[in-house]
Design a protein around this motif. Structure first.
Motif, short mmCIF file in Angstrom:
data_model
loop_
_atom_site.label_atom_id
_atom_site.label_comp_id
_atom_site.label_asym_id
_atom_site.label_seq_id
_atom_site.Cartn_x
_atom_site.Cartn_y
_atom_site.Cartn_z
N ILE A 1 -0.76 16.40 -6.55
CA ILE A 1 -0.09 14.88 -6.84
C ILE A 1 -1.30 14.10 -7.05
CG2 ILE A 1 0.86 13.08 -5.94
CD1 ILE A 1 2.58 15.09 -4.22
N ASP A 2 -1.25 12.99 -8.13
CA ASP A 2 -2.71 11.97 -8.33
C ASP A 2 -2.46 11.23 -7.03
OD1 ASP A 2 -2.88 13.13 -10.86
OD2 ASP A 2 -1.67 11.60 -12.03
N LEU A 3 -3.97 10.64 -6.88
CA LEU A 3 -4.24 9.91 -5.70
C LEU A 3 -4.12 8.35 -6.06
CD1 LEU A 3 -5.49 12.47 -4.77
CD2 LEU A 3 -7.43 11.02 -3.89
N PRO A 4 -3.34 7.71 -5.22
CA PRO A 4 -3.24 6.32 -5.55
C PRO A 4 -4.55 5.58 -5.88
CG PRO A 4 -1.68 6.71 -3.79
CD PRO A 4 -2.66 7.95 -4.16
N LEU B 1 0.79 -1.10 -0.18
CA LEU B 1 -0.08 -0.19 -0.11
C LEU B 1 0.80 1.35 -0.08
CD1 LEU B 1 -2.78 -0.89 2.56
CD2 LEU B 1 -2.87 -0.92 0.14
N PRO B 2 0.65 2.39 -0.98
CA PRO B 2 1.44 3.38 -0.75
C PRO B 2 1.01 4.39 0.15
CG PRO B 2 -0.22 3.60 -2.79
CD PRO B 2 -0.30 2.12 -2.03
N THR B 3 1.73 5.19 0.75
CA THR B 3 1.74 5.96 1.79
C THR B 3 1.74 7.25 1.20
OG1 THR B 3 4.11 6.22 2.67
CG2 THR B 3 2.64 4.23 3.39
N PRO C 1 -5.91 11.90 0.99
CA PRO C 1 -6.14 12.50 -0.26
C PRO C 1 -6.31 13.94 -0.39
CG PRO C 1 -7.60 10.65 0.40
CD PRO C 1 -6.59 11.00 1.60
N THR C 2 -6.96 14.57 0.62
CA THR C 2 -6.65 16.13 0.70
C THR C 2 -5.44 16.87 0.52
OG1 THR C 2 -8.72 15.93 2.27
CG2 THR C 2 -7.51 18.22 2.02
#
Length: 644
Positions: free
Chosen positions: A513-516, A273-275, A505-506
């Protein structure tokens, strides 16, 4: 007659040798333990560990050897039988007595602390007598030691001082230089990233939302109130768990605890999972973290994506001899027992490894000092720096101490008779953190977007318990969430419930930056637009859970709320039902009176699905799953009936 002086050490020379021996032992011990260390925050403080351990054990050695020297002088003066050929045997016997007593203290201190004061004193007396007897035997057996180079060296203050100076010179030149890393400012790494805002994520451990002045609380929090006045205050922010590890894991990964896997001690964030810090670092942001909670560490996976991650790792530091001696002495003295894990907070924060269990309490001003120490250096040609700071304060966590702190301070027992006094002390800790946050805000640049929140709240018997991690009621889930920065809305209050999974996300959207795809939360950036309406967030279900078998052995808790109702389920560790409670949020915000009857079908079905996904993950990891959970998983399509 033998020359008694040839076999009699000089007390000062002996004390200097003790300083030399203790310092050498301290450096060698740190080198030994650092061999397998991998935590960046531990490696970075290796040189400091060496100096401090050398100083502490050196001081202890000086004291022990000085006492041995003085006793040997008395033995010679009083013509003890062991000193008839010189006082060296008495000195050796005294040293053996001291070392044996210290070894007994370290080895038996925890067991001695379990007994009453009377029994403890009697056992300490027996240990002391046994040590003295053993020392006497050593003195008698060595009473005929011949003179020689060792005896002559022990008489020479000049030789002892020279040896000490030589050792310290070697330590300066080679000792600490051999350590892996040193503390210091964040070193520049690569070119600056693209244009974007600086971001400061401030997490205040154990902070209930209703404690803040801006939320109608009793604590005086002028700095946080002012931040809320110039930013957006989300009045109904909820944590996805009621204790630090799963909640902070959700904050970093924007996923629920069952998915990121950090549901208990000894686990790690799912590496797939990306952080949040990984995404920021990969996009050019400089990332640094200063953390006061020792459980938020590299072993749990929180250091991923940070160029600098600084946290006091008490599990590593407790190995040091100074920590073991100091902790054992406190235990035997009865000063190292619950409810207070921070009897000497100033000492513990400055030298945390002295008393490893005390190091949980790190002073908030020390967090600020470390933030300043690790400030990013200027870039060439004054190029902009995109900086992400994660600062984690811990003062509101137990033990609740009175301020200003004294050198020796005990917390109050967590008992019903003390609940009001404990609440007052807790509010005082919140006020102390507010002052620290105010100082930190002054250190940040004006173009910084500031997010202030908490990992969870705190309970004061609202539902029969103290602290947190034991349930999912409002007092442990309702946390503050304040977002302020240049170009963002000011003086705005949002009533729609949001979750900590929405924070990452906020931040990424505000940074462009794009959200994973793995992120489960939603961005709140639209609500931060000064031209946006008062409250137009979509209505949705918010889930929470706590499944730690350390905090709640044999039980798991799951909850869901939709803005009007909240459903809480308590189950066994294997998933069998124990209790289910439904609350009407609008009329019973404190969740004191469960509603009779069945919960809304949609709410119950949503929680069924959530629990089934959590059980599926546990099953894939080899954990026990009950027949009831297997039936529920099968009904929802999470397992194949033929594979049960």
């Amino acid at each position: 007659m033998p020359d008694r002086r040839r076999n009699s050490p000089a007390p000062l020379a002996l004390a200097l040798y003790g300083l030399l021996a203790g310092s050498a032992l301290g450096v060698l011990e740190v080198h030994w333990w650092m061999r397998g260390a991998s935590d960046p925050s531990v490696l970075r403080r290796a040189a400091r560990f060496a100096w401090q351990e050398a100083a502490l054990l050196g001081a202890l050695g000086f004291l022990l050897f000085a006492v041995a020297g003085l006793v040997s002088v008395l033995g010679a003066r009083w013509k003890w039988r062991s000193a008839r050929d010189g006082s060296l045997p008495v000195a050796l016997g005294t040293l053996f007595t001291e070392l044996l007593a210290l070894a007994a203290l370290v080895g038996l201190g925890h067991r001695l602390a379990r007994h009453s004061v009377t029994i403890r004193g009697f056992l300490l007396l027996l240990i002391a007598l046994a040590a003295v007897l053993a020392g006497w035997c050593v003195a008698r057996r060595t009473a005929h030691l011949p003179g020689g180079p060792i005896a002559r060296a022990l008489r020479s203050r000049r030789f002892a001082l020279g040896s000490l100076v030589l050792f310290l010179a070697i330590l300066v030149v080679r000792g600490t230089a051999a350590m892996p890393h040193r503390e210091g400012p964040l070193a520049p790494q690569g070119p600056p990233g693209p244009a974007g805002p600086n971001v400061a994520l401030i997490v205040i451990d154990t902070l209930r939302a209703d404690a803040l002045g801006c939320m109608g609380g009793e604590a005086a929090t002028p700095n946080l109130d002012a931040l809320a006045a110039r930013g957006t205050l989300f009045e109904e922010a909820l944590a996805p768990s009621s204790w630090t590890l799963p909640a902070t894991g959700s904050l970093f990964t924007s996923t629920q605890p069952w998915r990121h896997g950090l549901e208990d001690f000894g686990r790690r964030l799912d590496p797939d999972l990306p952080t949040l810090p990984e995404r920021l670092s990969g996009s050019g942001w400089r990332t640094r973290a200063v953390v006061a909670n020792p459980f938020v560490n590299e072993r749990a996976g929180f250091a991923r994506g940070f160029e600098l991650f600084d946290v006091y790792d008490h599990e590593f530091e407790r190995r040091f001899l100074a920590a073991r001696l100091f902790g054992a002495a406190l235990e035997v003295a009865g000063l190292f027992r619950d409810p207070s894990r921070a009897l000497l907070p100033r000492l513990a924060s400055g030298y945390p490894f002295l008393a490893s269990r005390l190091s949980f309490y790190v002073l908030d001003e020390d967090v600020n000092a470390r933030v300043a120490r690790y400030a990013p250096p200027p870039t060439p040609n004054d190029a902009p720096i995109q900086d992400f700071l994660y600062a984690h304060y811990v003062a509101p966590h137990t033990p609740y101490l009175e301020h200003p702190l004294r050198f020796l301070k005990k917390g109050l027992p967590l008992e019903e008779r003390n609940v009001e006094a404990l609440r007052v002390r807790y509010l005082g800790e919140v006020e102390e953190t507010d002052r620290a946050v105010g100082e930190l805000l002054e250190m940040l640049s004006e173009d910084t977007i500031v997010i202030v929140t908490a990992d969870h709240g705190e309970e004061f018997l609202e539902h029969g318990r103290f602290e947190h991690g034991h349930g999912l009621h409002r007092e442990v889930l309702h946390v503050p969430l304040i977002i302020a920065g240049p170009g963002l809305a000011s003086g705005k209050r949002v009533e729609t419930p949001v979750s900590l999974v929405d924070v990452a996300p906020t931040i990424l959207e505000l940074c462009g930056i794009d959200l994973p795809e793995s992120f489960e939360g939603i961005s709140l950036a639209d609500r931060l637009d000064p031209d946006a309406g008062a409250d137009a967030l979509p209505s949705r279900l918010l889930f929470s859970e706590t499944a730690s078998q350390s905090l709640t052995p044999g039980r798991r808790f799951f909850a869901v709320e939709d803005g009007s109702h909240k459903l809480i389920r308590e189950r066994t560790a294997a998933g069998a039902a124990i209790e289910e409670s439904l609350f009407e949020i609008a009329s019973d915000r404190a969740e004191h009176t469960p509603v009779a009857g069945d919960p809304p079908a949609a709410l119950a079905a949503a929680l069924d699905a959530y629990e089934a996904r959590a059980a599926t993950r546990r099953a894939t990891q080899g954990e026990a799953v009950s027949d009831e959970e297997l039936e529920r998983m099968n009904a929802l399509g999470y397992v194949d009936e033929g594979k049960r």
